[in-house]
Design an enzyme around this catalytic site. Structure first.
Site, PDB file in Angstrom:
ATOM      1  N   LYS A  87       0.826  -1.220   0.000  1.00 21.95           N
ATOM      2  CA  LYS A  87       0.000   0.000   0.000  1.00 21.95           C
ATOM      3  C   LYS A  87       0.861   1.271   0.000  1.00 21.95           C
ATOM      4  O   LYS A  87       0.473   2.293  -0.551  1.00 21.95           O
ATOM      5  CB  LYS A  87      -0.911  -0.035   1.229  1.00 21.95           C
ATOM      6  CG  LYS A  87      -2.007   1.005   1.278  1.00 21.95           C
ATOM      7  CD  LYS A  87      -3.004   0.639   2.369  1.00 21.95           C
ATOM      8  CE  LYS A  87      -3.978   1.739   2.691  1.00 21.95           C
ATOM      9  NZ  LYS A  87      -4.966   1.318   3.696  1.00 21.95           N
ATOM     10  N   GLU A 184     -11.506   5.564   5.022  1.00 23.14           N
ATOM     11  CA  GLU A 184     -11.532   4.633   6.155  1.00 23.14           C
ATOM     12  C   GLU A 184     -12.317   5.185   7.368  1.00 23.14           C
ATOM     13  O   GLU A 184     -13.148   4.468   7.934  1.00 23.14           O
ATOM     14  CB  GLU A 184     -10.097   4.250   6.529  1.00 23.14           C
ATOM     15  CG  GLU A 184      -9.458   3.353   5.453  1.00 23.14           C
ATOM     16  CD  GLU A 184      -7.936   3.282   5.516  1.00 23.14           C
ATOM     17  OE1 GLU A 184      -7.334   3.864   6.441  1.00 23.14           O
ATOM     18  OE2 GLU A 184      -7.334   2.654   4.619  1.00 23.14           O
TER      19      GLU A 184
END
Ligand code: AMP
Length: 624
Positions: A87, A184
């Site tokens: 990521k 998120e």
């Protein structure tokens, strides 16, 4: 006659048919997939009952690819081909990775994004992430007994365009249909059903293994938006492990953890982590470690001693939280609820600090490792059309201002930092020179007043502007950021309608640390920036005045006496000199004001002369 019914785009045509949808938390260390069944969100397990899929992919020379735990066990013996924490590389170039040389990978620098040389050949971070997503897709489809109609994938709120685009590309490559990328913290708030509240402002405190993120969300009239984001990209549970390890070293007369052998450091950090996690349940814990020479280190650590060791770390999270609230122009009393995310929020020390700062108990009933995936699953369920029309809209913010370059190397901000997404803003611009038929549009991101202090995102040209005097053309430039945070910029000439457009997929993104640095720099230098802007604007005005005077003298110098001409020429020379020598603001403005005064009478005579010319030979009647 009955009207034909047409389903809304993205909604199921048959309202009673349940479509399979999932939420995916594509994490740095671990990834999860969740779905909604019988109105409840739950995380899906793999064949052996595990919920977390380690975000690790290994490439073998045979072409075989392993993902998850199968790959993770080879991290130590095959580090170059076993990619962890991919990521961090999404949408990044080599120059964006500060510690690339400490990593065991063979990076290949490309203009768009780094890639990695593996035993199976070159792989881009998008392909590596696609392997993780493919594993989760297979898990979900096996568990749900059918093909997924769509997924929602979560990304950090500070992810920029390149990182979001790379995430979408990875999903497509893995055979998934992305309904939406979701921030998120927003997903965490949705998991707690905060979207069911009528109204309110919430904070999401996310302390993971290596990063800290704080977000402020507001729910109003059924719309959920992220008001501000902040955090510290180099602060997480690992730092607490380090603090315990360092404490044990000092207790045994060793000045620093770094002076131990690498494998001793690793096992001491593992012992420290185990002690830290045990302290979340017990009041005291034993920390033990055997050195290479057989010496045993042993100490008891109490919660109070741990708190004393780690208070500075917790204080840093609270300082970042205070900054985010300030960005959102809010006080702690404005916050109606605080959500905890990330494994490190299990520490009573963290919970206590959050409780004390906000003056209320944080929401902590949902497993902090699962909460993001569960929220994404709920959103996916609504977007795929299973929500019985009770769907809500989720909005995010853009982390840095977006604008374009204007004359003098200045930035005109079109979309302000922390604007709610999706957003579209337009502004009109004009040409600088007579007869200008093209305009170069330079899109930049950042808080500084000068282009040189911002990040360049894209450049494109608008051609075919009808020639006219400077300042006559009207070019409308529109910045549009969609719900996934992707930017499109359009420039349109208003009379002819010709337009040019660019979809901004920057070749590289900004790290959140860079975002923080750019903001800090902008605040520290805002005064200098204002002065610079004023000077640049004065320079642009002076240049325009010089050009206009030059053009007027070329055609109509005969309207001036020799003395007047000399005065104008002298004033022109002083302005040109001030520009060339980079004179400061005041002398430049004085020279320009002198020139302006010296040409006032000249301008009036030119106007009269042009009216006389226009009228020459025409009957008075025809003017009536
Ligand atoms: P995450 O990146 O959200 O999975 O968080 C991982 C971090 O959470 C690691 O630093 C773990 O040591 C920490 N963590 C997990 N469980 C606990 C616990 N019970 N107490 C304290 N820290 C924990």
């Amino acid at each position: 006659m009955a009207l034909l019914q047409i389903a809304e785009p993205g909604r199921a045509a048959a309202p009673h048919q349940h479509r399979l949808a999932a939420g995916i938390d594509l994490g740095t260390t671990n990834s999860l997939v969740a779905t909604v069944q019988s109105a409840a969100a739950r995380v899906l397990v793999d064949a052996v009952g595990e919920t977390l899929l380690p975000s690790v992919v290994r490439y073998l020379a045979s072409g075989e690819v392993q993902a998850g735990r199968d790959a993770q066990i080879h991290q130590a013996d095959d580090p170059a081909n076993t990619i962890v924490s991919v990521k961090r590389f999404m949408g990044r170039r080599l120059a964006d990775l500060p510690n690339a040389d400490t990593l065991p990978y063979r990076f290949i620098d490309h203009p768009g994004m780094v890639s990695l040389e593996t035993a199976a050949g070159e792989r881009s971070p998008v392909e590596v992430s696609a392997e993780i997503l493919r594993t989760l897709r297979v898990r979900a489809e096996a568990s749900l007994g059918g093909e997924l109609a769509g997924v929602v994938i979560t990304v950090p709120a500070y992810f920029d365009d390149a990182q979001r685009q790379a995430t979408k590309d990875a999903a497509r490559l893995s055979g998934l249909t992305v309904l939406r990328l979701m921030n998120e913290p927003t997903a965490a708030a949705v998991a707690y059903g905060l979207d069911r509240a009528a109204e309110g402002t919430f904070a999401v405190y996310d302390l993971g293994g290596g990063t800290f993120d704080i977000s402020v969300l507001r729910l109003s009239k059924g719309v959920f938006e992220v008001l501000a984001t902040g955090g510290d990209s180099a602060l997480g549970g690992d730092d607490f492990d380090q603090a315990i390890a360092q404490w044990l070293c000092e207790a045994h007369g060793v000045a620093s953890l770094a002076s131990l052998a690498p494998h001793e450091q690793r096992s001491l950090l593992m012992a420290a982590r185990a002690a830290k996690e045990a302290l979340s349940q017990s009041e005291t814990v034993g920390v033990a470690m055997t050195l290479a020479d057989g010496t045993v280190w042993q100490r008891t650590l109490s919660r109070a001693a741990f708190a004393a060791l780690c208070q500075p770390l917790i204080d840093r999270t609270i300082a970042a939280t205070r900054r985010a609230l300030r960005d959102a122009k809010l006080r702690t009393t404005d916050i109606a609820g605080v959500v905890l995310v990330g494994g490190s929020t299990r520490m009573p020390l963290a919970r206590e600090a959050v409780r004390e700062f906000f003056g209320r108990d944080p929401l902590a009933d949902i497993d902090p490792d699962q909460v993001v995936a569960l929220g994404a699953a709920k959103q996916a369920d609504v977007l795929v059309g299973n929500g019985n029309g009770e769907g809500w809209l989720l909005l995010d913010v853009c982390p840095l201002s977006l604008g374009l370059e204007t004359m003098g190397g200045l930035v005109e901000k079109i979309i302000a930092r922390n604007s709610t997404l999706p957003v579209a803003r337009a502004q009109e611009f004009t040409t600088f020179k007579d007869g200008q038929t093209a305009m170069s549009i330079h899109v930049v991101q950042g808080e500084r007043e000068a282009v040189s202090g911002c990040r360049s995102l894209a450049r494109f040209e608008l051609r075919g502007i009808p020639p006219a005097v400077a300042g006559a053309a009207r070019i409308r430039v529109t910045f549009q950021i969609d719900a996934d945070g992707l930017l499109a910029v359009t420039a349109r000439e208003q009379t002819t309608g010709i337009q040019a457009q660019v979809e901004v997929k920057p070749s590289y993104g900004l790290t959140d640390a860079q975002v923080a640095d750019m903001l800090k720099e902008a605040i520290e230098t805002s005064l200098d920036d204002m002065q610079l802007r004023t000077l640049r604007e004065a320079q642009v005005d002076a240049r325009r005045l010089l050009d206009a005077t030059g053009a007027a003298l070329a055609s109509d110098a005969a309207l001036l006496s020799a003395e007047e001409l000399a005065t104008v020429r002298q004033a022109t020379f002083r302005v040109a000199d001030a520009l060339e020598t980079g004179a400061p603001l005041e002398p430049l403005k004085m020279a320009a004001a002198d020139l302006s005064r010296a040409t006032e009478e000249f301008a009036a005579r030119r106007m009269n002369a042009s009216i006389r010319n226009a009228l020459a030979g025409r009957e008075l009647d025809s003017l009536a």
